[in-house]
Design a protein around this motif. Structure first.
Motif, mmCIF file in Angstrom:
data_model
loop_
_atom_site.group_PDB
_atom_site.id
_atom_site.type_symbol
_atom_site.label_atom_id
_atom_site.label_comp_id
_atom_site.label_asym_id
_atom_site.label_seq_id
_atom_site.Cartn_x
_atom_site.Cartn_y
_atom_site.Cartn_z
ATOM 1 N N LEU A 1 -124.565 -12.819 -10.107
ATOM 2 C CA LEU A 1 -125.866 -12.179 -10.275
ATOM 3 C C LEU A 1 -125.815 -11.115 -11.361
ATOM 4 O O LEU A 1 -126.728 -11.010 -12.183
ATOM 5 N N LYS A 2 -124.750 -10.353 -11.369
ATOM 6 C CA LYS A 2 -124.595 -9.313 -12.381
ATOM 7 C C LYS A 2 -124.518 -9.914 -13.778
ATOM 8 O O LYS A 2 -125.136 -9.405 -14.727
ATOM 9 N N ALA A 3 -123.783 -11.023 -13.888
ATOM 10 C CA ALA A 3 -123.629 -11.670 -15.197
ATOM 11 C C ALA A 3 -124.941 -12.259 -15.693
ATOM 12 O O ALA A 3 -125.130 -12.438 -16.909
ATOM 13 N N SER A 4 -125.867 -12.559 -14.769
ATOM 14 C CA SER A 4 -127.135 -13.171 -15.172
ATOM 15 C C SER A 4 -128.154 -12.155 -15.646
ATOM 16 O O SER A 4 -129.214 -12.523 -16.166
ATOM 17 N N LYS B 1 -127.608 -1.796 -13.335
ATOM 18 C CA LYS B 1 -127.464 -0.439 -12.816
ATOM 19 C C LYS B 1 -126.029 -0.151 -12.418
ATOM 20 O O LYS B 1 -125.734 0.904 -11.882
ATOM 21 N N CYS B 2 -125.147 -1.115 -12.636
ATOM 22 C CA CYS B 2 -123.791 -0.952 -12.128
ATOM 23 C C CYS B 2 -122.796 -0.739 -13.246
ATOM 24 O O CYS B 2 -122.962 -1.224 -14.360
ATOM 25 N N THR B 3 -121.783 0.015 -12.938
ATOM 26 C CA THR B 3 -120.651 0.202 -13.828
ATOM 27 C C THR B 3 -119.421 -0.283 -13.086
ATOM 28 O O THR B 3 -119.508 -0.784 -11.971
ATOM 29 N N ALA B 4 -118.269 -0.100 -13.723
ATOM 30 C CA ALA B 4 -117.030 -0.554 -13.084
ATOM 31 C C ALA B 4 -116.747 0.208 -11.797
ATOM 32 O O ALA B 4 -115.966 -0.235 -10.970
ATOM 33 N N ASP B 5 -117.380 1.372 -11.626
ATOM 34 C CA ASP B 5 -117.130 2.171 -10.427
ATOM 35 C C ASP B 5 -118.374 2.388 -9.577
ATOM 36 O O ASP B 5 -118.364 3.178 -8.638
ATOM 37 N N ASN B 6 -119.460 1.683 -9.888
ATOM 38 C CA ASN B 6 -120.699 1.948 -9.189
ATOM 39 C C ASN B 6 -121.369 0.650 -8.777
ATOM 40 O O ASN B 6 -121.576 -0.248 -9.589
ATOM 41 N N CYS B 7 -121.739 0.549 -7.513
ATOM 42 C CA CYS B 7 -122.360 -0.655 -6.983
ATOM 43 C C CYS B 7 -123.865 -0.651 -7.236
ATOM 44 O O CYS B 7 -124.527 0.370 -7.082
ATOM 45 N N ASP B 8 -124.381 -1.795 -7.644
ATOM 46 C CA ASP B 8 -125.819 -1.999 -7.713
ATOM 47 C C ASP B 8 -126.231 -2.566 -6.357
ATOM 48 O O ASP B 8 -126.011 -3.745 -6.070
ATOM 49 N N ALA C 1 -105.743 -7.091 -1.201
ATOM 50 C CA ALA C 1 -105.616 -8.383 -1.884
ATOM 51 C C ALA C 1 -106.760 -8.695 -2.828
ATOM 52 O O ALA C 1 -106.543 -9.274 -3.906
ATOM 53 N N ILE C 2 -108.009 -8.328 -2.454
ATOM 54 C CA ILE C 2 -109.151 -8.781 -3.267
ATOM 55 C C ILE C 2 -110.165 -7.665 -3.532
ATOM 56 O O ILE C 2 -111.333 -7.932 -3.829
ATOM 57 N N PHE C 3 -109.754 -6.424 -3.458
ATOM 58 C CA PHE C 3 -110.690 -5.304 -3.591
ATOM 59 C C PHE C 3 -111.465 -5.346 -4.892
ATOM 60 O O PHE C 3 -110.921 -5.623 -5.962
ATOM 61 N N ASP C 4 -112.771 -5.080 -4.787
ATOM 62 C CA ASP C 4 -113.656 -4.977 -5.941
ATOM 63 C C ASP C 4 -114.414 -3.664 -5.795
ATOM 64 O O ASP C 4 -115.170 -3.485 -4.845
ATOM 65 N N LYS C 5 -114.221 -2.753 -6.731
ATOM 66 C CA LYS C 5 -114.796 -1.410 -6.624
ATOM 67 C C LYS C 5 -116.313 -1.443 -6.519
ATOM 68 O O LYS C 5 -116.914 -0.667 -5.778
ATOM 69 N N GLU C 6 -116.944 -2.349 -7.266
ATOM 70 C CA GLU C 6 -118.402 -2.425 -7.237
ATOM 71 C C GLU C 6 -118.927 -2.916 -5.889
ATOM 72 O O GLU C 6 -120.076 -2.662 -5.532
ATOM 73 N N CYS C 7 -118.126 -3.636 -5.168
ATOM 74 C CA CYS C 7 -118.521 -4.165 -3.856
ATOM 75 C C CYS C 7 -117.818 -3.424 -2.728
ATOM 76 O O CYS C 7 -117.602 -3.969 -1.638
ATOM 77 N N GLU C 8 -117.482 -2.160 -2.955
ATOM 78 C CA GLU C 8 -116.674 -1.397 -2.007
ATOM 79 C C GLU C 8 -117.263 -1.338 -0.593
ATOM 80 O O GLU C 8 -116.507 -1.376 0.386
#
Length: 492
Positions: free
Chosen positions: A266-269, A276-283, A338-345
């Motif tokens: 979704l972000k890539a689209s 609204k998201c950065t590498a450290d901020n969730c949209d 194992a699969i942490f994603d900061k934007e999806c924290e």
């Protein structure tokens, strides 16, 4: 006192609360209407009903025996122990390989291979024609890392505790496709397709299934060379923990993986200037959209809804539920590594994880796919006497080696979005029932009697033939007391 503290729960309290809120009625209705259309089951309608939240209703008349619904799972998993008995597609759960591979692999993995002094069986099977078994794999430089699911490498076969063991070389020949059993061509199975990431655990019935699983779930949960996991060693620890404790954690991991991967798509689209998201901020709006399919399932925290085991005294219930919560937290920490994603924290909060597992605990349906091995031996048994006698000269040693477990089906657990909306009745008008042609992991719901247009389609969550008091006790684990006509009539 609660000894489990997850800092993500405190830091993302608002985001977690938003994700766990039931979707607005209009949004939920739109989602289910679209899902019914894509499933091709236009004879049904999901409606909100005040008594049970939502239910499934007939939009046409159904006769007894009619197919009411075939529902594709949101996420499902074969039970870990069952993988010894059945080689199936990791996405749709169809049996794959050949009858010989299914039998040989099971014998090997169940430690049924070697009977060095069993010269009689060796001579009996020695005349079977040889044939090469093709294993298809994706083209890449890492194909050597993929372990052939029919290979005998690293397996150690000793003696059987299940039946009369076959000689090791016979089992190897079955696994490697060198020996062909009589009439096995009557039961063709899809060829084995290897995992796109090169792991040794996932195999598929087609390239389409391999790609679908990779895109939806497996790319983050693959232990192969091309895995997108951030830490494969941590992933292996998570998988080991799940296999040793409760494989419901594997389903929860699939849901987390599914949501992360969908969020990234979704972000890539979206154009960068609209994001609204950065590498450290969730949209949160994108995460909510990615989470939407999961949000439709009824959820309660796992440690609150899991049934109290018979051997746990009521006075120890609080301690038991705390142990369950701690077990979930340990699993979550391993998955996070194992699969942490900061934007999806927020997805890695214990509150979210507990609700995901609780969804499977309360809404799951057994995943069952009948074994073609059973069909094969039944076919041999039904042959004319002269042909049967000749065939059994070859097949009988294999059947004896398999023992009573020759017919084990694929077994697992799955969450089905539409089926999970069906409410319970102790006098249901439909049931989950696999017909002869249903050979994959989809949920199949068949009418038990005539169902009129506008009537609610109900299934039974339990054994409806039990006495009323026992039924009510079992249904208490689901959080309600059944008030169906049968219960009202039988209540003292």
């Amino acid at each position: 006192m609660d000894t489990v503290f997850c800092p993500i729960d405190a830091h993302f309290a608002d985001e977690i609360s938003a994700l766990l809120q039931p979707p607005p009625s209009a949004q939920a209705q739109e989602y289910f209407d679209q899902l019914i259309t894509t499933r091709g089951c236009t004879g049904l309608k999901v409606k909100q009903n005040g008594a049970h939240g939502k239910g499934v209703y007939a939009d046409v008349d159904f006769r007894e025996g009619d197919l009411v619904l075939k529902d594709q799972m949101l996420a499902g998993s074969q039970h870990s122990a069952n993988k010894i008995d059945c080689l199936v597609c990791s996405f749709c759960f169809r049996f794959i390989g050949t009858i010989e591979v299914q039998i040989g692999r099971k014998l090997y993995l169940q430690d049924l291979g070697v009977a060095a002094n069993n010269e009689c069986d060796r001579q009996t099977l020695a005349h079977i024609p040889k044939k090469t078994c093709q294993i298809n794999s994706s083209d890449s430089e890492d194909d050597s890392y993929v372990k052939d699911p029919t290979s005998t490498e690293e397996c150690a076969s000793t003696s059987s505790k299940y039946g009369t063991p076959l000689p090791k070389e016979i089992v190897e020949s079955l696994m490697n496709g060198e020996l062909v059993l009589p009439y096995s061509e009557q039961f063709p199975l899809p060829s084995v397709i290897s995992c796109l990431g090169g792991c040794r655990e996932a195999f598929y019935c087609s390239q389409l299934c391999a790609e679908a699983d990779w895109d939806l779930f497996h790319s983050l949960l693959c232990t192969g060379a091309r895995s997108k996991s951030s830490d494969k060693e941590a992933l292996l620890k998570f998988l080991q923990h799940a296999n040793e404790t409760n494989d419901i954690f594997l389903l929860a991991a699939k849901v987390v993986s599914f949501t992360i991967l969908k969020y990234r798509k979704l972000k890539a689209s979206y154009p960068e200037d609209q994001g609204k998201c950065t590498a450290d901020n969730c949209d949160l709006s994108l995460l909510s959209d990615a989470w939407k399919p999961v949000s439709m399932g009824y959820k309660i925290r796992w440690w609150e809804c899991i049934a109290l085991p018979d051997d746990v005294d009521g006075c120890d219930e609080a301690a038991f539920r705390m142990q369950i919560k701690e077990l979930a937290f340990t699993s979550l920490q391993l998955l996070k590594a194992a699969i942490f994603d900061k934007e999806c924290e927020p997805l890695f909060s214990l509150e979210i994880y507990g609700h995901i597992i609780g969804m499977f605990e309360l809404n799951n349906l057994d995943l069952v796919v009948a074994s073609p091995v059973e069909d094969y031996f039944l076919y041999i048994d039904d042959l004319p006497q002269s042909e049967k006698k000749e065939a059994e000269r070859v097949t009988r040693p294999a059947l004896d080696a398999l023992g009573d477990d020759y017919s084990i089906c694929c077994q697992g657990t799955a969450f089905f979005p539409l089926q999970s909306c069906m409410n319970h009745s102790c006098h249901p008008n439909a049931r989950a029932f696999k017909r002869e042609e249903d050979r994959d992991g989809q949920a199949t719901i068949v009418a038990l009697r005539s169902i009129s247009k506008g009537e609610e389609v109900t299934i039974s969550y339990i054994d409806e033939d039990l006495p009323c008091e026992e039924r009510q006790a079992m249904l208490a684990d689901y959080g309600f007391r059944c008030r169906c006509q049968k219960c009202l009539e039988e209540e003292p």
